[in-house]
Design an enzyme around this catalytic site. Sequence first.
Site, PDB file in Angstrom:
ATOM      1  N   SER A 156       1.922  -2.944   1.029  1.00 27.56           N
ATOM      2  CA  SER A 156       2.784  -3.440   2.091  1.00 27.56           C
ATOM      3  C   SER A 156       3.743  -2.320   2.545  1.00 27.56           C
ATOM      4  O   SER A 156       3.280  -1.228   2.877  1.00 27.56           O
ATOM      5  CB  SER A 156       3.550  -4.667   1.584  1.00 27.56           C
ATOM      6  OG  SER A 156       4.129  -5.376   2.635  1.00 27.56           O
ATOM      7  N   ASP A 319      -5.692 -11.532   3.846  1.00 27.41           N
ATOM      8  CA  ASP A 319      -4.371 -11.035   4.237  1.00 27.41           C
ATOM      9  C   ASP A 319      -4.286 -11.036   5.757  1.00 27.41           C
ATOM     10  O   ASP A 319      -4.953 -10.251   6.426  1.00 27.41           O
ATOM     11  CB  ASP A 319      -4.183  -9.608   3.684  1.00 27.41           C
ATOM     12  CG  ASP A 319      -2.809  -9.022   3.992  1.00 27.41           C
ATOM     13  OD1 ASP A 319      -2.026  -9.649   4.739  1.00 27.41           O
ATOM     14  OD2 ASP A 319      -2.521  -7.928   3.472  1.00 27.41           O
ATOM     15  N   HIS A 352      -1.651 -11.734   1.601  1.00 27.05           N
ATOM     16  CA  HIS A 352      -0.962 -10.449   1.452  1.00 27.05           C
ATOM     17  C   HIS A 352      -0.487 -10.238   0.015  1.00 27.05           C
ATOM     18  O   HIS A 352      -0.461  -9.113  -0.481  1.00 27.05           O
ATOM     19  CB  HIS A 352       0.215 -10.415   2.422  1.00 27.05           C
ATOM     20  CG  HIS A 352       0.905  -9.098   2.499  1.00 27.05           C
ATOM     21  ND1 HIS A 352       0.248  -7.933   2.822  1.00 27.05           N
ATOM     22  CD2 HIS A 352       2.200  -8.746   2.277  1.00 27.05           C
ATOM     23  CE1 HIS A 352       1.119  -6.923   2.803  1.00 27.05           C
ATOM     24  NE2 HIS A 352       2.298  -7.390   2.471  1.00 27.05           N
TER      25      HIS A 352
END
Lengths: 375, 375
Positions: A156, A319, A352
């Site tokens: 991320s 995701d 995610h």
Amino acid sequence: MESNSVGLVTPRTFTFGSVEEPMVLESGRTLGPVDIVYETYGEPNADRSNAILICHALSGDHHAAGHHDPHDRRSGWWDNMIGPGKGFDTNRYWVICSNIIGGCKGSTGPVSIHPATGEPYRLAFPVVTIGDMVEAQKRLLDHLQVRRLYSMAGGSMGGFQVLEWALRYPERVRSAICIASAARLSAQAIAFNTVGRSAITRDPEWHAGGYEGRGPEQGLATARMVGHITYLSEILLDAKFGRRLQSADRFCYNFTNEFAIESYLNYKGSAFTERFDANSYLYITKAMDYFDISRSYGPLKQAFARVAARCLFVSYSSDWLFPTSQTKEMVRAMLCNSKPVSFIEVDSPYGHDAFLVEEEKLTRIVSGFLEGVAR
Amino acid sequence: MESNSVGLVTPRTFTFGSVEEPMVLESGRTLGPVDIVYETYGEPNADRSNAILICHALSGDHHAAGHHDPHDRRSGWWDNMIGPGKGFDTNRYWVICSNIIGGCKGSTGPVSIHPATGEPYRLAFPVVTIGDMVEAQKRLLDHLQVRRLYSMAGGSMGGFQVLEWALRYPERVRSAICIASAARLSAQAIAFNTVGRSAITRDPEWHAGGYEGRGPEQGLATARMVGHITYLSEILLDAKFGRRLQSADRFCYNFTNEFAIESYLNYKGSAFTERFDANSYLYITKAMDYFDISRSYGPLKQAFARVAARCLFVSYSSDWLFPTSQTKEMVRAMLCNSKPVSFIEVDSPYGHDAFLVEEEKLTRIVSGFLEGVAR
């Protein structure tokens, strides 16, 4: 404590710069002195060529593995990946994780004391970028006498830092692992960050950032709730919560947290306010919004020509915040430049958040990749 | 005013029930008297067999077509679909649109006066369901002497009402058009509604629903912002806003609404508070959360066995709030019961909002379907 834990760890603080000789930020503003809080796991080899830098995401920190106290119920945020025999094997590698500047977990940020006033910076803290975070990490690595990283990894926003390192200091990065990330934050992700920031700044307890004590807890909780939805896949929400009621068989026809998902999100939102500062949330999401490789380094093909690291890109099938298509853009840019690149889309229902919880799959991928870097 | 507009329209109010003889709601609680505000376009034929009921979504109302005043800049919310020669052709059909109970646009809801106190109901208003909304619409149709609807149509929560009608009063519905909707609200959609409600109830101006005047505007704005993101597709956000800055070439390194998408969402959020009541937002999203055909009528195959209407289902390729997969579930249930059903997934970049803006595609589909119902 399990046998493959790094055990007890103690955070350390490195300080650089001063009021007289501050760090110059991308915005042109200055910051100094700058504290960087960090932890290390494993041992450096003689020439310190076995260092791996771990970069954390929005709500993470420097405490990536082990425990601070024997009675800690929680271990570091990537404890399932870092330790003896784990993906980032501390029997072989010297793993370093530092807290980003702008946060609220020890490194200099809006809750730190402003040397000019003796009060917390609050909104007097300058807006920092992913580049500024990387610059501070570089000072730390200079201090730790790491000339070249064996590898670095992050998911991320941690992936943003990995990319920024590989582009800004190609000679310092031998290999790089970029997980569930992208070359820039998408319009939809900026939109969700916007909602989070608005929830905070529209809370009257925010006081234009000047709050003392708990501050805009309700706004921060709302921000976390919306963020949380984007971290989970629809398929997981269906499987884990569905339309299940929290504690009754029948509808109660009122506005309590009746559905299990409702109860979960509100709990997560409120719990977050115990451990995070609202102004820091503004600063870090802003740094994410600003991240755009092309703005700093040109079109992706041109940008990735700078990279010297062997790269591994990992994305997750469910995701939707950082979808696989965004990873593929970067893989293509590496390939166009004949750079050594590996890419895998991991099948996962975890959305995610998969990079934090799918340790078994990630361990196999990371171990193999790191092994190959040495060859 | 364009030649194919229904022109000037005047809302009317139908009242039923009383304190002594109230409407009994699904919750077991009672409500009375009940006002229903509605508009009609076109003319009824002799036996009133040409009536089409239009059901609105969360933030819609009874004003679906035409203008209330010659100087109105805005026409009704589905003006592009309702009018002479349009998809719902007012030269042929008598089109009726009523405002749901629980809302804030004239029909009885939390802003209405509670007969027992002489004050607005506020949270003393009973929680209503989609079934209750339909029950109130049925009273209106009885009053208008419509024995059987030629058709009915609605998108999103309007589609919930269409489905509830077709299941609850199969003999009253000759055909039904269910657009961008589902047999139940998904866990992810409940999650987004949860964030919206929390933003409102966490706003100190909410005062446990007891606010007077403007109330929790900041919370309501945040709720609308998060809703708005779910109505738009990622592809549209990229195309319409991308990472474009609102009014500068360079980053300004502060917390103003710098990105175009940021500025747009904050504007939309604040504007919504001018025209919507925060408590109504709680009630209507709760009614959506509760909607689940299977809870009321059993598994879908069993539930759809009740349907007598010829049905048309429309979904949109980029709608991720009510994805095509959820429409297909219902189409399958109709087919399993050998019921007459048509289904089309319209290719569109507009996301969930497509049912409001893709009038050209929808007109062709709806006109053809309505024509076929008569045969």
